[in-house]
Design a protein around this motif. Structure first.
Motif, mmCIF file in Angstrom:
data_model
loop_
_atom_site.group_PDB
_atom_site.id
_atom_site.type_symbol
_atom_site.label_atom_id
_atom_site.label_comp_id
_atom_site.label_asym_id
_atom_site.label_seq_id
_atom_site.Cartn_x
_atom_site.Cartn_y
_atom_site.Cartn_z
ATOM 1 N N LEU A 159 -4.128 -9.302 -8.513
ATOM 2 C CA LEU A 159 -3.382 -9.630 -6.444
ATOM 3 C C LEU A 159 -2.285 -9.091 -6.654
ATOM 4 N N TYR A 160 -1.265 -9.450 -7.596
ATOM 5 C CA TYR A 160 0.002 -8.569 -7.845
ATOM 6 C C TYR A 160 0.410 -7.269 -7.469
ATOM 7 N N TRP A 161 -1.083 -6.314 -8.407
ATOM 8 C CA TRP A 161 -1.092 -5.081 -8.383
ATOM 9 C C TRP A 161 -1.313 -4.982 -7.351
ATOM 10 N N ILE A 162 -2.560 -4.866 -6.210
ATOM 11 C CA ILE A 162 -2.967 -4.795 -5.017
ATOM 12 C C ILE A 162 -1.803 -4.633 -4.308
ATOM 13 N N TYR A 163 -0.527 -5.739 -4.229
ATOM 14 C CA TYR A 163 0.587 -5.797 -3.159
ATOM 15 C C TYR A 163 1.291 -4.868 -3.219
ATOM 16 N N ARG A 164 1.655 -4.801 -4.646
ATOM 17 C CA ARG A 164 2.643 -2.897 -5.816
ATOM 18 C C ARG A 164 2.008 -1.863 -5.094
ATOM 19 N N LEU A 165 0.774 -2.051 -5.537
ATOM 20 C CA LEU A 165 -0.511 -0.397 -4.959
ATOM 21 C C LEU A 165 0.563 0.157 -3.220
ATOM 22 N N ALA A 166 -0.009 -1.096 -2.383
ATOM 23 C CA ALA A 166 0.105 -1.131 -0.912
ATOM 24 C C ALA A 166 1.109 -0.764 -0.522
ATOM 25 N N LYS A 167 2.166 -0.910 -0.927
ATOM 26 C CA LYS A 167 3.785 -1.416 -0.595
ATOM 27 C C LYS A 167 4.732 -0.436 -1.115
ATOM 28 N N ASP A 168 3.675 0.332 -2.380
ATOM 29 C CA ASP A 168 4.449 2.244 -2.099
ATOM 30 C C ASP A 168 3.517 3.439 -2.104
ATOM 31 N N VAL A 169 2.425 2.741 -1.356
ATOM 32 C CA VAL A 169 2.108 4.012 -0.195
ATOM 33 C C VAL A 169 2.819 4.032 0.803
ATOM 34 N N ASN A 170 2.683 2.553 1.092
ATOM 35 C CA ASN A 170 3.827 2.566 2.378
ATOM 36 C C ASN A 170 5.026 3.098 2.495
ATOM 37 N N THR A 171 5.463 3.399 1.060
ATOM 38 C CA THR A 171 7.081 3.965 0.929
ATOM 39 C C THR A 171 7.072 5.095 0.806
ATOM 40 N N LEU A 172 6.194 5.435 1.015
ATOM 41 C CA LEU A 172 5.858 7.492 0.829
ATOM 42 C C LEU A 172 5.792 7.460 1.893
ATOM 43 N N ASN A 173 4.848 6.651 1.902
ATOM 44 C CA ASN A 173 3.988 7.496 3.950
ATOM 45 C C ASN A 173 5.939 7.494 5.126
ATOM 46 N N ALA A 174 6.620 6.463 4.907
ATOM 47 C CA ALA A 174 8.242 6.016 5.526
ATOM 48 C C ALA A 174 8.885 7.260 4.732
ATOM 49 N N ALA A 175 8.910 7.588 4.080
ATOM 50 C CA ALA A 175 9.415 8.971 3.491
ATOM 51 C C ALA A 175 9.223 9.804 4.329
ATOM 52 N N GLN A 176 8.508 10.092 4.379
ATOM 53 C CA GLN A 176 7.584 11.808 5.553
ATOM 54 C C GLN A 176 7.665 11.310 6.207
ATOM 55 N N GLN A 177 8.217 10.165 7.079
ATOM 56 C CA GLN A 177 7.861 9.748 8.591
ATOM 57 C C GLN A 177 6.357 9.958 9.063
ATOM 58 N N LYS A 178 5.933 9.458 7.977
ATOM 59 C CA LYS A 178 3.863 9.404 8.184
ATOM 60 C C LYS A 178 3.685 8.172 9.118
ATOM 61 N N PRO A 179 2.417 7.529 9.910
ATOM 62 C CA PRO A 179 1.578 6.325 9.588
ATOM 63 C C PRO A 179 1.426 5.113 8.494
ATOM 64 N N THR A 180 2.145 4.699 8.119
ATOM 65 C CA THR A 180 2.185 3.390 7.580
ATOM 66 C C THR A 180 0.613 2.600 7.845
ATOM 67 N N GLY A 181 0.739 1.872 6.486
ATOM 68 C CA GLY A 181 -1.345 0.974 6.595
ATOM 69 C C GLY A 181 -0.670 0.197 6.764
ATOM 70 N N GLN A 182 -1.317 -0.939 6.573
ATOM 71 C CA GLN A 182 -1.003 -2.333 6.815
ATOM 72 C C GLN A 182 0.460 -3.165 5.966
ATOM 73 N N ASP A 183 0.818 -4.751 6.353
ATOM 74 C CA ASP A 183 2.198 -4.755 5.122
ATOM 75 C C ASP A 183 1.568 -5.077 3.966
ATOM 76 N N ALA A 184 2.168 -4.982 2.943
ATOM 77 C CA ALA A 184 1.652 -5.477 2.056
ATOM 78 C C ALA A 184 2.314 -6.318 1.569
ATOM 79 N N GLY A 185 2.343 -7.913 1.805
ATOM 80 C CA GLY A 185 2.211 -9.296 2.367
ATOM 81 C C GLY A 185 1.035 -9.194 2.927
#
Length: 363
Positions: free
Chosen positions: A267-293
């Protein structure tokens, strides 16, 4: 007869004066002397006349010579002027011809460079400034084309023949697969680095050289070690000069911890994967996914069913990332979703983590 000295009258036939003894000349002698004197005077007069005529002729010749010299100087000046005019016309003609022959352009760093003549393009090929995959254009062409497909290909083949003659088979041993899925090569390592600089070879381009078991991505080859010198594989995306760092994780360690903790670490691993993907997309000003929590909450509430949608969605989010160095991400959304349906979500985690690790290392 009278003595010319003492004035004494003497006989006509006397030869000497009876008083003073002065010798006397006869009339014949006087006549002869007079004739000689007249002849001398005539000779002198003729000589003076001849000298006068000679002087006149000399003066005429001098004047004629001066006129000839003047004409010669005038002719020389005319010839020099004509030569200068001809030279100027020739230079202008040569400049016009040179300018008219400069019709070729090529692309370097996404900018048009030129114009160049055919001879200058040949020199650029010899100096390895441009290659077969360099875009070129000239008046009359509808669009930019590869140099290898243009009229300049003959010079490229000539250069390749010369290069192959000068280099050993060990030096020119690299191959790559282009965007049309065609094998290109062989090339030396320096040429491959140049292709990386020009963007012809990207991080995910398949490369191979003698001694390798199989084709590999350029990012996994020894060429990757020269990325700083070549200018490739070291910039982030879309003008973002400050690279966003995400944590790389050891996949075997994550699998072991997930098993040992009975899925809690998963579960923690999935949380970190979702957070990292959102971080990369936010850096490129692209749509992000659901909040990791929220992802973890929905995953628990639905007893893992939300994971099917999560893996499909996160695969699409990673796919939309773009990088200046040509690195691209494969779309694994469908594969990860199917694995989750069959209860193999842990493998989906491994695929997603591997993709994020590659982005951190190579993009």
């Amino acid at each position: 007869m009278i003595c010319p000295k003492c004035q004494k009258e003497l006989p006509e036939d006397a030869k000497f004066c009876l008083e003073c003894g002065t010798p006397l000349e006869s009339k014949e002698s006087e006549l002869e002397n007079n004739e000689v004197k007249e002849i001398k005077e005539e000779v002198v007069q003729e000589t003076v006349t001849d000298e006068s005529e000679t002087q006149e002729v000399t003066e005429d010749e001098t004047e004629t010579q001066d006129e000839v010299e003047d004409d010669s100087e005038s002719l020389e000046e005319t010839i020099e002027t004509s030569e200068e005019e001809i030279q100027e016309e020739t230079e202008e003609t040569n400049e016009e011809e040179i300018h008219s022959n400069k019709v070729w352009y090529y692309v370097s760093n996404n900018q048009s460079v030129g114009p160049f003549s055919v001879e200058e393009m040949e020199d650029l090929i010899e100096n390895k400034t441009i290659y077969g995959n360099t875009y070129v254009w000239k008046s009359g062409l509808k669009d930019w084309i590869y140099l290898k497909n243009s009229d300049l290909a003959a010079y490229l083949q000539k250069e390749e023949t010369s290069t192959k003659t000068e280099t050993t088979s060990e030096d020119a041993s690299w191959f790559y697969v282009n965007s049309s899925n065609q094998q290109m090569g062989p090339y030396t390592e320096e040429e491959m680095v140049q292709f990386i600089k020009e963007g012809i070879i990207t991080a995910n381009t398949y490369v191979w050289k003698s001694g390798m078991m199989d084709w590999i991505h350029c990012k996994d080859s020894t060429l990757f070690d020269r990325r700083s010198g070549s200018g490739g594989f070291n910039n982030y995306a879309n003008g973002n000069t400050n690279k966003i760092f995400i944590e790389t994780r050891s996949i075997p360690v994550c699998i072991i911890l997930s098993i040992v903790t009975c899925g809690i670490y998963n579960l923690y691993w999935i949380y970190r994967l979702a957070k990292d993907v959102n971080t990369l997309n936010a850096a490129q000003q692209k749509p992000t996914g659901q909040d990791a929590g929220m992802v973890i909450l929905l995953y628990i509430i639905t007893c893992g069913l939300y994971g099917i949608f999560f893996y499909w969605k996160v695969g699409k989010l990673v796919k939309q990332l773009q990088f200046d160095n040509g690195y691209y991400v494969e779309d694994n959304s469908l594969v990860m979703m199917l694995l989750c349906i069959f209860g193999l979500g842990l493998i989906s985690n491994c695929i997603l983590q591997s993709t994020l690790n590659d982005i951190q290392r190579y993009a």
